[in-house]
Motif scaffolding. Structure first.
Motif, short mmCIF file in Angstrom:
data_model
loop_
_atom_site.label_atom_id
_atom_site.label_comp_id
_atom_site.label_asym_id
_atom_site.label_seq_id
_atom_site.Cartn_x
_atom_site.Cartn_y
_atom_site.Cartn_z
N ARG A 69 -0.91 11.67 14.55
CA ARG A 69 0.54 10.56 14.61
C ARG A 69 0.63 9.68 13.83
NH1 ARG A 69 3.84 13.60 16.57
NH2 ARG A 69 5.58 12.43 15.35
N GLU A 70 -0.68 8.33 13.48
CA GLU A 70 -0.50 7.28 13.09
C GLU A 70 -2.18 7.39 12.02
OE1 GLU A 70 -0.07 4.10 15.40
OE2 GLU A 70 1.56 5.14 16.56
N ARG A 71 -2.83 7.48 12.69
CA ARG A 71 -4.30 7.43 12.25
C ARG A 71 -4.95 8.23 10.66
NH1 ARG A 71 -9.18 7.15 16.48
NH2 ARG A 71 -10.87 7.26 14.35
N TYR A 72 -4.60 9.63 11.06
CA TYR A 72 -4.99 10.49 10.74
C TYR A 72 -3.59 10.38 8.99
CZ TYR A 72 -7.51 13.38 12.99
OH TYR A 72 -8.15 14.08 14.09
N VAL A 73 -2.66 9.60 9.34
CA VAL A 73 -1.78 8.76 8.04
C VAL A 73 -2.30 7.78 7.01
CG1 VAL A 73 0.00 8.35 7.06
CG2 VAL A 73 0.57 9.85 8.68
N ASP A 74 -3.09 7.22 7.94
CA ASP A 74 -4.07 6.27 7.21
C ASP A 74 -4.58 6.75 6.51
OD1 ASP A 74 -1.64 4.49 8.01
OD2 ASP A 74 -3.29 4.02 9.84
N ALA A 75 -5.65 7.65 6.95
CA ALA A 75 -6.65 8.53 6.12
C ALA A 75 -6.73 9.43 5.00
CB ALA A 75 -7.62 8.59 7.15
N LEU A 76 -5.64 9.96 5.34
CA LEU A 76 -5.35 10.66 4.22
C LEU A 76 -4.58 9.66 3.15
CD1 LEU A 76 -3.15 13.99 5.59
CD2 LEU A 76 -5.94 13.57 4.78
N ARG A 77 -3.75 8.49 3.04
CA ARG A 77 -3.36 8.11 2.29
C ARG A 77 -4.71 7.20 1.80
NH1 ARG A 77 -0.87 4.34 5.25
NH2 ARG A 77 1.15 5.02 5.54
N GLU A 78 -4.90 6.31 2.07
CA GLU A 78 -7.08 6.03 1.66
C GLU A 78 -7.74 6.94 0.87
OE1 GLU A 78 -10.81 3.75 2.77
OE2 GLU A 78 -8.95 4.16 4.42
N HIS A 79 -7.40 8.11 1.47
CA HIS A 79 -8.17 9.63 0.33
C HIS A 79 -8.20 10.14 -0.80
CE1 HIS A 79 -11.38 12.87 0.01
NE2 HIS A 79 -10.55 13.78 -0.39
N TRP A 80 -6.59 9.95 -0.49
CA TRP A 80 -5.44 10.59 -1.73
C TRP A 80 -5.49 9.97 -2.52
CZ3 TRP A 80 -0.70 13.42 1.78
CH2 TRP A 80 -1.62 13.93 2.02
N THR A 81 -5.67 8.35 -2.66
CA THR A 81 -5.40 6.86 -2.63
C THR A 81 -6.84 7.14 -4.14
OG1 THR A 81 -3.90 6.21 -1.85
CG2 THR A 81 -4.64 4.83 -3.72
N SER A 82 -7.96 7.52 -3.18
CA SER A 82 -8.96 7.30 -4.18
C SER A 82 -9.37 8.28 -5.22
CB SER A 82 -10.29 6.88 -3.03
OG SER A 82 -9.88 8.29 -2.26
N LEU A 83 -8.83 9.51 -5.00
CA LEU A 83 -8.55 10.48 -5.64
C LEU A 83 -7.73 10.46 -6.98
CD1 LEU A 83 -9.27 13.62 -2.92
CD2 LEU A 83 -10.62 12.52 -4.39
N GLY A 84 -7.38 9.28 -7.13
CA GLY A 84 -6.32 8.75 -8.34
C GLY A 84 -4.84 10.49 -8.00
N TYR A 85 -4.84 10.87 -6.83
CA TYR A 85 -3.55 11.92 -7.03
C TYR A 85 -2.20 10.86 -6.81
CZ TYR A 85 -6.58 14.74 -5.02
OH TYR A 85 -7.35 16.10 -4.80
N GLU A 86 -1.02 11.48 -7.23
CA GLU A 86 0.19 10.10 -6.72
C GLU A 86 0.68 10.02 -5.66
OE1 GLU A 86 4.28 10.19 -8.82
OE2 GLU A 86 3.59 11.66 -9.93
N ILE A 87 0.61 9.10 -5.72
CA ILE A 87 1.79 8.95 -3.62
C ILE A 87 3.26 9.06 -3.67
CG2 ILE A 87 2.32 8.00 -1.19
CD1 ILE A 87 -0.74 9.17 -1.20
#
Length: 204
Positions: free
Chosen positions: A75-93
């Motif tokens: 519920r929590e750690r995976y949200v943080d991990a994906l936010r960091e991963h998607w940002t690193s790939l240049g995806y638009e949050i």
């Protein structure tokens, strides 16, 4: 919009990159417990208030079990991990929300868009789910849709592989090149709610 959006994929071509997007998420999630079930479905694409039968929005949904959905890891750690991963790939949050309910439960929504029009969504509600959408793409004949083995611990063709509507003669698991190392399948749980897009707007 008065005309359909341009698309990098047809419906039949969309399933492989959508499945690859889920597999990419699984790779960056620590101590991954495995998904419980996978669904393929379609959302309507419309313009001027009328559904266009020549276009569809392919949607893949992977759900965690009720038990895993209640954990801090999912519920929590995976949200943080994906936010960091998607940002690193240049995806638009496009969405990053946290809501505390009266019950004390905290819900989260994290979504991102890729340049190819694919929309990624991690929702931590009652159940936690990964949803991936193609945006509006030209409809394909169902006979052109190839079976893509599930990722994240779901057994191809097993109880949690809910894609049988696309393969009325039986899910062709013999097309699976390899079985995912997460072998266990658990009982299915309730569906993840979603909202159908009202128009082509935002689907480019």
């Amino acid at each position: 919009m008065d005309s359909p959006p341009e698309s990098q994929y047809t419906q039949a071509e969309a399933y492989a990159p959508l499945e690859a997007a889920v597999a990419d998420m699984v790779e960056v999630l620590p101590d991954f417990p495995g998904f419980e079930r996978r669904l393929w479905r379609e959302l309507a694409c419309s313009h001027n208030g009328v559904d266009d039968p020549e276009y569809t929005n392919v949607e893949l949904v992977y759900e965690f079990s009720v038990e895993d959905s209640a954990t801090e890891l999912v519920r929590e750690r995976y949200v943080d991990a994906l936010r960091e991963h998607w940002t690193s790939l240049g995806y638009e949050i496009t969405q990053d929300q946290r809501q505390e309910l009266a019950s004390g439960r905290v819900d989260r929504d994290l979504s991102a868009d890729r340049e190819d029009g694919v929309h990624l969504w991690y929702s931590a509600w009652g159940l936690v789910a990964v949803t991936v959408q193609s945006g509006c793409v030209p409809v394909s004949d169902h006979s052109d849709i190839e079976y893509i083995p599930p990722t994240g611990g779901i057994e191809p063709g097993g109880e949690g592989d809910l894609v049988g509507d696309y393969f009325p003669d039986g899910i062709p698991t013999d097309q699976a090149a390899a079985v995912d190392p997460f072998a266990a399948t658990r009982a299915a749980s309730g569906p993840v709610p979603f909202e159908s897009p009202d128009s082509y707007e935002g689907q480019i």
